[in-house]
Scaffold this motif. Sequence first.
Motif, PDB file in Angstrom:
ATOM      1  N   HIS A  84      -6.357  10.565 -41.811  1.00  0.00           N
ATOM      2  CA  HIS A  84      -5.892  11.700 -42.614  1.00  0.00           C
ATOM      3  C   HIS A  84      -5.818  11.298 -44.079  1.00  0.00           C
ATOM      4  O   HIS A  84      -6.018  10.126 -44.419  1.00  0.00           O
ATOM      5  CB  HIS A  84      -4.543  12.227 -42.106  1.00  0.00           C
ATOM      6  CG  HIS A  84      -3.449  11.215 -42.107  1.00  0.00           C
ATOM      7  ND1 HIS A  84      -3.254  10.340 -41.067  1.00  0.00           N
ATOM      8  CD2 HIS A  84      -2.501  10.919 -43.026  1.00  0.00           C
ATOM      9  CE1 HIS A  84      -2.221   9.566 -41.330  1.00  0.00           C
ATOM     10  NE2 HIS A  84      -1.741   9.871 -42.530  1.00  0.00           N
ATOM     11  N   HIS A 101      -5.990   7.323 -45.012  1.00  0.00           N
ATOM     12  CA  HIS A 101      -4.964   6.723 -44.158  1.00  0.00           C
ATOM     13  C   HIS A 101      -5.557   6.587 -42.760  1.00  0.00           C
ATOM     14  O   HIS A 101      -6.102   7.540 -42.222  1.00  0.00           O
ATOM     15  CB  HIS A 101      -3.721   7.616 -44.071  1.00  0.00           C
ATOM     16  CG  HIS A 101      -2.980   7.728 -45.358  1.00  0.00           C
ATOM     17  ND1 HIS A 101      -1.745   8.309 -45.445  1.00  0.00           N
ATOM     18  CD2 HIS A 101      -3.303   7.336 -46.618  1.00  0.00           C
ATOM     19  CE1 HIS A 101      -1.324   8.273 -46.701  1.00  0.00           C
ATOM     20  NE2 HIS A 101      -2.265   7.705 -47.440  1.00  0.00           N
ATOM     21  N   GLN A 132      -5.165   2.835 -46.303  1.00  0.00           N
ATOM     22  CA  GLN A 132      -3.781   2.591 -45.920  1.00  0.00           C
ATOM     23  C   GLN A 132      -3.711   2.673 -44.407  1.00  0.00           C
ATOM     24  O   GLN A 132      -4.093   3.678 -43.813  1.00  0.00           O
ATOM     25  CB  GLN A 132      -2.869   3.659 -46.549  1.00  0.00           C
ATOM     26  CG  GLN A 132      -1.442   3.597 -46.032  1.00  0.00           C
ATOM     27  CD  GLN A 132      -0.529   4.525 -46.793  1.00  0.00           C
ATOM     28  OE1 GLN A 132      -0.576   4.570 -48.019  1.00  0.00           O
ATOM     29  NE2 GLN A 132       0.269   5.295 -46.075  1.00  0.00           N
ATOM     30  N   GLU A 134      -1.575   2.743 -40.962  1.00  0.00           N
ATOM     31  CA  GLU A 134      -0.242   3.098 -40.471  1.00  0.00           C
ATOM     32  C   GLU A 134      -0.182   2.842 -38.971  1.00  0.00           C
ATOM     33  O   GLU A 134      -1.128   3.120 -38.254  1.00  0.00           O
ATOM     34  CB  GLU A 134       0.037   4.575 -40.766  1.00  0.00           C
ATOM     35  CG  GLU A 134       0.032   4.879 -42.265  1.00  0.00           C
ATOM     36  CD  GLU A 134      -0.147   6.373 -42.562  1.00  0.00           C
ATOM     37  OE1 GLU A 134      -0.284   7.153 -41.619  1.00  0.00           O
ATOM     38  OE2 GLU A 134      -0.160   6.717 -43.748  1.00  0.00           O
ATOM     39  N   ASP A 139       3.778  10.250 -42.016  1.00  0.00           N
ATOM     40  CA  ASP A 139       3.886  10.990 -43.275  1.00  0.00           C
ATOM     41  C   ASP A 139       4.614  12.318 -43.046  1.00  0.00           C
ATOM     42  O   ASP A 139       4.271  13.080 -42.165  1.00  0.00           O
ATOM     43  CB  ASP A 139       2.496  11.279 -43.865  1.00  0.00           C
ATOM     44  CG  ASP A 139       1.748   9.992 -44.144  1.00  0.00           C
ATOM     45  OD1 ASP A 139       2.249   8.936 -43.732  1.00  0.00           O
ATOM     46  OD2 ASP A 139       0.680  10.063 -44.758  1.00  0.00           O
TER      47      ASP A 139
HETATM   48 ZN   LIG Z   1      -0.654   8.663 -43.779  1.00  0.00          ZN
END
Ligand SMILES: [Zn+2]
Length: 148
Positions: A84, A101, A132, A134, A139
Amino acid sequence: MAADAGVTLGVLLGGLAIKYTGVTWIDPLLGLVIVIVIVIVIVYGAWGLLSDSIKLAHDAVPEGINLEEVKEFLENIEGVDNVHDLHIWAMSTTETALTAHLVMPGGYKDQLLYDIREKLHEEYEITHTTLQVEREWSDEQYQPYKNE
Ligand SMILES: [Zn+2]
């Protein structure tokens, strides 16, 4: 250079034509034709740059890059459950940047990030990649991730 030579040749031929035919409006007609040709050459040459600049100004995904295709590529990487916040944009008319992400519940090795970066460069000419990772999709602005 070629344009200059063309203009000179045109003027020369025009001068000869006037000399032998006595038709004096050949001169202004020739001037007009030369101007039109020059304008066409300039507009044609500048169009690509103008078009790129407009896209750049609008933060558009650069030509030749399909956002959905890149998203699919990232989603298909082993260990990636979700992608995302994917953004692809032109930093200049020759450089492309990407941020995304990646949700990877199982974690990752640094090497994977380098591999992804290399692949994006090779396949899509994306030269600036920022990822990034995760562990879970946390989020706040997104719905919780559900793997169904
Ligand atoms: Zn994210």
